[in-house]
Design a protein around this motif. Structure first.
Motif, short mmCIF file in Angstrom:
data_model
loop_
_atom_site.label_atom_id
_atom_site.label_comp_id
_atom_site.label_asym_id
_atom_site.label_seq_id
_atom_site.Cartn_x
_atom_site.Cartn_y
_atom_site.Cartn_z
N GLY A 90 0.78 -1.22 0.00
CA GLY A 90 0.00 0.00 0.00
C GLY A 90 0.82 1.28 0.00
O GLY A 90 0.27 2.37 0.09
N VAL A 91 2.16 1.14 -0.11
CA VAL A 91 3.06 2.30 -0.11
C VAL A 91 3.81 2.35 -1.43
O VAL A 91 4.25 1.31 -1.95
CB VAL A 91 4.07 2.22 1.06
CG1 VAL A 91 5.00 3.41 1.03
CG2 VAL A 91 3.33 2.15 2.39
N SER A 92 3.94 3.54 -1.97
CA SER A 92 4.69 3.71 -3.21
C SER A 92 6.19 3.74 -2.89
O SER A 92 6.66 4.60 -2.13
CB SER A 92 4.28 5.02 -3.89
OG SER A 92 4.93 5.15 -5.13
N VAL A 93 6.95 2.78 -3.46
CA VAL A 93 8.37 2.65 -3.13
C VAL A 93 9.19 2.50 -4.41
O VAL A 93 8.67 2.27 -5.49
CB VAL A 93 8.63 1.43 -2.22
CG1 VAL A 93 7.88 1.56 -0.91
CG2 VAL A 93 8.26 0.13 -2.94
N ILE A 94 10.49 2.61 -4.25
CA ILE A 94 11.45 2.37 -5.32
C ILE A 94 12.34 1.21 -4.91
O ILE A 94 12.85 1.19 -3.79
CB ILE A 94 12.30 3.62 -5.60
CG1 ILE A 94 11.41 4.76 -6.11
CG2 ILE A 94 13.40 3.33 -6.61
CD1 ILE A 94 12.16 6.06 -6.31
N SER A 95 12.53 0.24 -5.79
CA SER A 95 13.39 -0.90 -5.48
C SER A 95 14.83 -0.44 -5.30
O SER A 95 15.24 0.56 -5.91
CB SER A 95 13.31 -1.96 -6.58
OG SER A 95 12.00 -2.47 -6.67
N PRO A 96 15.62 -1.17 -4.49
CA PRO A 96 17.03 -0.78 -4.30
C PRO A 96 17.81 -0.79 -5.61
O PRO A 96 17.61 -1.64 -6.46
CB PRO A 96 17.57 -1.84 -3.34
CG PRO A 96 16.36 -2.41 -2.67
CD PRO A 96 15.26 -2.35 -3.69
N ASN A 97 18.69 0.18 -5.75
CA ASN A 97 19.64 0.19 -6.86
C ASN A 97 20.95 -0.38 -6.36
O ASN A 97 21.43 -0.01 -5.28
CB ASN A 97 19.86 1.62 -7.35
CG ASN A 97 18.70 2.16 -8.16
OD1 ASN A 97 18.71 2.09 -9.37
ND2 ASN A 97 17.69 2.70 -7.48
N TYR A 98 21.56 -1.26 -7.13
CA TYR A 98 22.84 -1.86 -6.77
C TYR A 98 23.94 -1.14 -7.55
O TYR A 98 23.88 -1.04 -8.77
CB TYR A 98 22.87 -3.35 -7.08
CG TYR A 98 22.02 -4.16 -6.13
CD1 TYR A 98 22.59 -4.85 -5.08
CD2 TYR A 98 20.64 -4.22 -6.30
CE1 TYR A 98 21.81 -5.58 -4.20
CE2 TYR A 98 19.85 -4.95 -5.42
CZ TYR A 98 20.44 -5.63 -4.38
OH TYR A 98 19.67 -6.36 -3.51
N LEU A 99 24.95 -0.65 -6.82
CA LEU A 99 26.05 0.09 -7.43
C LEU A 99 27.37 -0.58 -7.07
O LEU A 99 27.68 -0.75 -5.89
CB LEU A 99 26.06 1.54 -6.93
CG LEU A 99 27.25 2.42 -7.34
CD1 LEU A 99 27.34 2.54 -8.86
CD2 LEU A 99 27.14 3.80 -6.70
N TYR A 100 28.12 -0.98 -8.10
CA TYR A 100 29.43 -1.59 -7.90
C TYR A 100 30.48 -0.58 -8.37
O TYR A 100 30.34 0.05 -9.41
CB TYR A 100 29.55 -2.88 -8.72
CG TYR A 100 28.51 -3.89 -8.37
CD1 TYR A 100 28.73 -4.83 -7.38
CD2 TYR A 100 27.27 -3.89 -9.01
CE1 TYR A 100 27.76 -5.76 -7.04
CE2 TYR A 100 26.30 -4.81 -8.68
CZ TYR A 100 26.55 -5.74 -7.69
OH TYR A 100 25.58 -6.65 -7.35
N LEU A 101 31.55 -0.43 -7.58
CA LEU A 101 32.58 0.55 -7.89
C LEU A 101 33.96 -0.11 -7.91
O LEU A 101 34.29 -0.90 -7.01
CB LEU A 101 32.59 1.67 -6.84
CG LEU A 101 31.33 2.54 -6.77
CD1 LEU A 101 31.41 3.49 -5.58
CD2 LEU A 101 31.11 3.32 -8.05
N LEU A 102 34.76 0.22 -8.92
CA LEU A 102 36.16 -0.18 -8.99
C LEU A 102 37.03 1.00 -8.59
O LEU A 102 36.76 2.14 -8.99
CB LEU A 102 36.55 -0.62 -10.40
CG LEU A 102 35.94 -1.91 -10.94
CD1 LEU A 102 36.47 -2.15 -12.35
CD2 LEU A 102 36.26 -3.08 -10.05
N PHE A 103 38.09 0.73 -7.83
CA PHE A 103 39.00 1.79 -7.39
C PHE A 103 40.44 1.41 -7.72
O PHE A 103 40.79 0.24 -7.79
CB PHE A 103 38.89 2.00 -5.87
CG PHE A 103 37.62 2.66 -5.43
CD1 PHE A 103 37.57 4.03 -5.20
CD2 PHE A 103 36.47 1.91 -5.22
CE1 PHE A 103 36.39 4.63 -4.78
CE2 PHE A 103 35.29 2.51 -4.79
CZ PHE A 103 35.25 3.87 -4.57
N ASP A 104 41.28 2.44 -7.86
CA ASP A 104 42.72 2.25 -7.96
C ASP A 104 43.39 3.24 -7.00
O ASP A 104 42.85 4.30 -6.70
CB ASP A 104 43.21 2.48 -9.39
CG ASP A 104 44.60 1.91 -9.61
OD1 ASP A 104 45.09 1.18 -8.74
OD2 ASP A 104 45.21 2.20 -10.66
N HIS A 105 44.58 2.87 -6.54
CA HIS A 105 45.27 3.64 -5.51
C HIS A 105 45.90 4.90 -6.09
O HIS A 105 46.53 4.87 -7.15
CB HIS A 105 46.36 2.79 -4.86
CG HIS A 105 45.88 1.47 -4.35
ND1 HIS A 105 45.19 1.33 -3.17
CD2 HIS A 105 45.97 0.22 -4.88
CE1 HIS A 105 44.89 0.06 -2.98
NE2 HIS A 105 45.34 -0.63 -4.01
#
Length: 412
Positions: free
Chosen positions: A215-230
């Motif tokens: 009964g509530v208007s919601v947004i599904s979770p977004n999955y975010l993957y991040l690559l990093f370098d030093h």
């Protein structure tokens, strides 16, 4: 463009942290400036980073010291990057600063941060279209508190952030906790959708579509993957006590401090770091240039390890290792200062560690890069420099009392 807001990692690092907030809501009392309304969205994320290259195995100083040679080294979840037992400052729960760019507009940015209830949220300083799927390009770095702020610009002769960006991180400290830059991003529908995540792709598809749930208007979770370098180099100090000395005294390590030099001069306390990032389709390193511009006064020695126990960490005849990170630009010398207490072996109920013989001993070792690491005169970004130190008396054959109380630290 002003400074970007703090963006925080899901914790513990390397695990998918689910945000309980499933709907979109305005964030009262938290605004970036007049007239800027923040919006909250559910987000899950994980951070992966490249391993450091071992300095001992690299003999070619002519290799690109700015971008470092790219190789197929796999990425690791951050908490799996270091071996067990290594003392270092984890980035778990530390801030990520990131721009969410679109087209020619760099004013859009998001922040991942912890709420008062310990859950996490993605806040946006713009109102998304609630029935849309929009593509943004993510540029940024971690940890946010390693710098004063950051700005972003389009590449010369470019009209769209899909073609890349020039990220400038202002006021980065000479000694900091493993600063890393985002070199790749990817979205996914669930925690198992990171296949295809690669360097050189900064596109993040944000799904703002609403649906009814209970009964509530919601947004599904977004999955975010991040690559990093030093962005920095790493210094790994391995310490032990000589076995002859350990039989007579107990050493408790309290602190390790690091000071870096450029030639005969102390490094500056801060630098502005400008990074040019160009997307590619081959999964190659998108960093095409990286410039350090020193600012401020001369740096002071900064702690890369401080014992959580006021009494210090007891050293043994086996190595224990401690990791710190430093800005590598033109650094030719590292000064390592260890602070420790010395106890005798007269262990009693009242003094379970023995009697304190000398408090706050200090020993400074000068590490010249060209002497310790063949083929290198200055340090290089993304490399790990391993140094072994041993606490021992100066004259093992005498073991005189003053020498026992004030041991030296030698470099192996």
């Amino acid at each position: 463009m002003g400074p970007i807001g703090p963006m925080r990692l899901i914790g513990p690092m390397g695990l998918m942290g689910l945000i309980g907030l499933m709907g979109l809501a305005s964030c009262s009392g938290e605004q970036d400036g007049p007239g800027v309304q923040e919006w909250e969205m559910a987000i899950e994320t994980s951070m992966l980073v490249r391993q450091f290259e071992e300095a001992e195995t690299t003999q070619n100083e002519e290799a690109d010291a700015v971008t470092r040679a790219w190789d197929p080294t796999p990425y690791y979840l951050y908490d799996e990057l270091y071996e067990p037992g290594l003392h270092y400052t984890s980035l778990t729960g530390r801030s990520i600063d990131a721009f969410l760019t679109k087209g020619t507009d760099a004013t859009l940015h998001g922040r991942l941060r912890r709420k008062g209830d310990g859950k996490w949220k993605l806040t946006l300083n713009f109102e998304p279209t609630l029935s849309s799927i929009e593509t943004y390009y993510v540029y940024g770095f971690i940890p946010g508190d390693a710098a004063d702020n950051a700005t972003i610009d389009l590449l010369p002769e470019s009209s769209d952030y899909a073609a890349g960006a020039r990220l400038t991180i202002h006021g980065m400290k000479a000694i900091a906790n493993d600063p890393c830059v985002i070199i790749g991003a990817k979205e996914g529908p669930n925690e198992n959708s990171d296949n295809g995540l690669k360097a050189g792709d900064f596109a993040f598809v944000l799904d703002a579509r609403q649906h009814e749930e209970g009964g509530v208007s919601v947004i599904s979770p977004n999955y975010l993957y991040l690559l990093f370098d030093h962005l920095y180099s790493a210094l790994c100090i391995s310490m032990k006590v000589h076995y002859d000395y350990a039989a007579l005294r107990t050493i408790k390590l309290k602190k390790i401090e690091l000071l870096t030099y450029v030639g005969a001069s102390i490094s500056k306390e801060k630098s502005d770091v400008t990074i040019t990032l160009v997307p590619n389709a081959e999964g190659q390193n998108p960093i095409t240039s990286l410039e350090f511009t020193p600012t401020g006064n001369d740096a002071s020695a900064a702690a890369i390890f401080t014992s959580s126990d006021e009494a210090g960490v007891t050293l043994s005849t086996e190595y224990s290792s401690y990791m710190g990170h430093f800005m590598p630009a033109n650094v030719s010398r590292l000064d390592v200062t260890c602070t420790y207490d010395v106890y005798d072996k007269n262990v009693t109920t009242e003094h379970p560690d023995g009697n304190l013989i000398r408090k706050d001993c200090t020993a400074t070792n000068r590490l010249e890069i060209h002497e310790l690491f063949s083929g290198q005169s200055t340090t290089i970004r993304g490399r790990r420099y391993n140094v072994k130190l041993t606490i021992e008396p100066t004259y093992l054959y005498v073991l005189s009392e003053p020498d026992l109380d004030n041991p030296t630290v030698t470099v192996e």
